[in-house]
Design an enzyme around this catalytic site. Structure first.
Site, PDB file in Angstrom:
ATOM      1  N   SER A 164       0.807  -1.208  -0.152  1.00 31.40           N
ATOM      2  CA  SER A 164      -0.198  -0.122   0.025  1.00 31.40           C
ATOM      3  C   SER A 164       0.781   1.168   0.012  1.00 31.40           C
ATOM      4  O   SER A 164       1.634   1.530   1.070  1.00 31.40           O
ATOM      5  CB  SER A 164      -1.047  -0.137   1.199  1.00 31.40           C
ATOM      6  OG  SER A 164      -1.529   1.438   1.619  1.00 31.40           O
ATOM      7  N   ASP A 312      -6.453   0.220  -8.830  1.00 33.64           N
ATOM      8  CA  ASP A 312      -7.548   1.108  -9.117  1.00 33.64           C
ATOM      9  C   ASP A 312      -8.329   0.909 -10.716  1.00 33.64           C
ATOM     10  O   ASP A 312      -9.354   1.284 -10.827  1.00 33.64           O
ATOM     11  CB  ASP A 312      -7.286   2.788  -9.131  1.00 33.64           C
ATOM     12  CG  ASP A 312      -6.802   2.749  -7.470  1.00 33.64           C
ATOM     13  OD1 ASP A 312      -7.110   1.971  -6.648  1.00 33.64           O
ATOM     14  OD2 ASP A 312      -5.905   3.816  -7.375  1.00 33.64           O
TER      15      ASP A 312
HETATM   16  O1  SPQ Z   1      -7.311   8.152  -1.772  1.00 32.85           O
HETATM   17  P1  SPQ Z   1      -8.391   6.840  -1.758  1.00 32.85           P
HETATM   18  O2  SPQ Z   1      -9.551   7.142  -1.350  1.00 32.85           O
HETATM   19  O3  SPQ Z   1      -7.807   5.569  -1.211  1.00 32.85           O
HETATM   20  O4  SPQ Z   1      -8.329   6.639  -3.516  1.00 32.85           O
HETATM   21  C1  SPQ Z   1      -8.138   5.494  -4.394  1.00 32.85           C
HETATM   22  C2  SPQ Z   1      -8.906   5.682  -5.603  1.00 32.85           C
HETATM   23  O5  SPQ Z   1      -9.490   4.593  -6.319  1.00 32.85           O
HETATM   24  O6  SPQ Z   1      -9.163   6.767  -5.956  1.00 32.85           O
HETATM   25  C3  SPQ Z   1      -8.529   4.135  -3.647  1.00 32.85           C
HETATM   26  F1  SPQ Z   1      -9.563   3.841  -3.117  1.00 32.85           F
HETATM   27  O7  SPQ Z   1      -6.810   5.213  -4.786  1.00 32.85           O
HETATM   28  C4  SPQ Z   1      -5.737   4.911  -4.104  1.00 32.85           C
HETATM   29  C5  SPQ Z   1      -5.133   3.836  -4.543  1.00 32.85           C
HETATM   30  O8  SPQ Z   1      -5.736   2.591  -4.556  1.00 32.85           O
HETATM   31  C6  SPQ Z   1      -4.607   6.145  -3.913  1.00 32.85           C
HETATM   32  C7  SPQ Z   1      -3.235   5.750  -3.669  1.00 32.85           C
HETATM   33  C8  SPQ Z   1      -2.226   6.920  -3.334  1.00 32.85           C
HETATM   34  O9  SPQ Z   1      -2.340   7.929  -3.983  1.00 32.85           O
HETATM   35  O10 SPQ Z   1      -1.189   6.562  -2.686  1.00 32.85           O
HETATM   36  C9  SPQ Z   1      -2.930   4.532  -3.414  1.00 32.85           C
HETATM   37  C10 SPQ Z   1      -3.879   3.413  -3.444  1.00 32.85           C
HETATM   38  O11 SPQ Z   1      -4.006   2.825  -2.506  1.00 32.85           O
HETATM   39  P2  SPQ Z   1      -2.953   1.985  -1.429  1.00 32.85           P
HETATM   40  O12 SPQ Z   1      -3.933   1.680  -0.153  1.00 32.85           O
HETATM   41  O13 SPQ Z   1      -2.849   0.538  -2.196  1.00 32.85           O
HETATM   42  O14 SPQ Z   1      -1.788   2.553  -1.102  1.00 32.85           O
END
Ligand code: SPQ
Length: 425
Positions: A164, A312
């Site tokens: 993540s 995403d």
């Molecule tokens: O910001 P948010 O709500 O978590 O948005 C999402 C999206 O689909 O727009 C996830 F729901 O994107 C995240 C992505 O999945 C944005 C992100 C980042 O900017 O660091 C990383 C990803 O999440 P993660 O938990 O895998 O790091």
């Protein structure tokens, strides 16, 4: 919103700036010394939540003629906000800002909308607490609202259970203020925008495979940022161009960072007619124009290291798989369950409503392609990516589709329906 089948999609589209990079440019600009000028900033609701949080902590941020200018307060210059910080629908805002707030010399409460209050925060509470942070879930359910009481932090080496970028970034940002080095090792490499941009702002960040280390910083220095178009917003036009007959779409200036480009690799594996033009590697965030044409797709298996590079985009790829010959298997994607909605369950529910042959699994989906889709009422759960995916599905399906809470696209792509409509002419 009601949509019906179209005969073709043709033309050019410029998708808005990358959401992940837009958030980071405001956050890092706010804690840097000097001015950060952001070109092609995404003016979606999520990134506006980030701006509003930093404004409440005394950072001057202007938005004029499409350029966002952040007058940074320096690493130690944020002020205690006199109200609760509202992160809206944005997981990125909530998790990254927590890493910045944990080492401040003031206390703060963070919250967000109904969806944010259900998203898991244990994943940041645990490592930040190991660094010495005082961070609590107010309702005791490991979700927001969070109460963060600023404390001095110490560096750690954290082995994250999930790939993540939000977890990694939260820890690295806290590490800028910590005593000693801070290292994060991930099970698989997630998007590396934080590492690239922190370096660009003068931080000592070293990446080696799935491990990244940051040293405490004295100051960061503001810089000029050109935000590339968001590959996660391009996927709707990629999918539409591939599955709608007689289509040819040129998607301009899309970010193709290798930690985000799984979509391109999977499209190739599915036999898509997708060409990269004008590839530009001059900046740390490379870009290209994507040219897509209607294609005969075939099923594929999507699993392992590629998953975080297209997390995403996976819901939209599941739609593409309905139009492919053969079976597509998506696995190792349990993270989809903890996004703005449970994106596995809601994709399967809505695809089934449109007549698709799709099964939900514990960590993904199995899609048997080739069954024609028909119109249905789509429950988006107010998740922007679900709404945009089903707008594309509606244009490829027989009959009428109604998308509930269609305006949730404002989170990441306010002009989405207009841009899609323009391609039908
Ligand atoms: O910001 P948010 O709500 O978590 O948005 C999402 C999206 O689909 O727009 C996830 F729901 O994107 C995240 C992505 O999945 C944005 C992100 C980042 O900017 O660091 C990383 C990803 O999440 P993660 O938990 O895998 O790091």
């Amino acid at each position: 919103m009601k949509l019906t089948k179209v005969s073709h999609l043709r033309g050019e589209v410029t998708v808005p700036g990358d959401k992940s990079i837009s958030h980071r440019s405001v956050m890092f600009g706010s804690i840097a010394k000097g001015t950060t000028e952001i070109h092609n900033f995404l003016e979606g609701a999520d990134c506006l939540s980030t701006i509003s949080c930093f404004q409440k902590m005394g950072v001057e941020i202007e938005n004029k003629n499409g350029i966002v200018t952040v007058h940074g307060n320096g690493l130690r210059g944020l002020k205690a906000p006199d109200i609760v910080l509202d992160c809206g629908n944005s997981g990125t805002t909530t998790r990254l800002i927590s890493g910045i707030l944990a080492p401040q010399n003031f206390d703060v409460t963070l919250t967000g909308d109904e969806s944010i209050q259900k998203r898991p925060m244990r994943r940041i509470i645990e490592p930040l607490s190991m660094m010495g942070a005082d961070i609590k879930s107010i309702n005791g359910n490991d979700c927001a609202p969070l109460r963060i009481c600023g404390k001095p932090l110490a560096g750690i080496h954290y082995h994250s259970k999930v790939a993540s970028a939000q977890v990694k970034s939260s820890i690295l940002l806290a590490g800028l203020y910590a005593h000693g080095e801070t290292t994060v090792t991930e099970p698989k490499l997630s998007r590396n925008h934080t590492e690239l941009m922190l370096k660009f702002f003068g931080a000592d960040v070293r990446a080696n495979g799935t491990t990244v280390t940051v040293r405490p910083a004295r100051e960061l220095f503001g810089n000029k940022i050109h935000v590339p178009g968001d590959i996660s917003s391009s996927v709707y036009f990629v999918a539409a161009g591939l599955i709608i007959p007689n289509s040819e779409i040129l998607i301009k200036n899309v970010g193709i960072n290798p930690t985000r480009d799984g979509l391109i690799r999977v499209c190739k594996a599915m036999g898509a007619d997708l060409t990269l033009l004008n590839e530009n590697y001059d900046y740390s965030e490379p870009t290209a124009d994507l040219l897509v044409r209607t294609s005969s797709l075939k099923g594929t298996v999507i699993e392992g290291d590629i998953i975080p590079t297209m997390i995403d985009e996976l819901p939209t790829v599941a739609l593409m798989a309905c139009f492919a010959e053969g079976t597509t298997i998506i696995r190792d994607a349990a993270e989809l369950k903890v996004k703005e909605s449970n994106r596995i369950a809601i994709m399967v529910q809505n695809l089934k409503a449109m007549g698709a042959d799709v099964e939900e699994t514990e960590d993904g989906m199995i899609i048997h392609g080739g069954k024609p889709l028909h119109g249905a009422v789509i429950d988006t759960k107010k998740d922007h990516r679900i709404a945009m995916t089903f707008a594309v599905a509606a244009m490829a399906a027989e009959g009428e589709t109604e998308i509930l809470d269609a305006d949730c696209v404002n989170i990441s792509y306010p002009a989405f329906y207009r841009d899609l409509e323009n391609l039908t002419k």
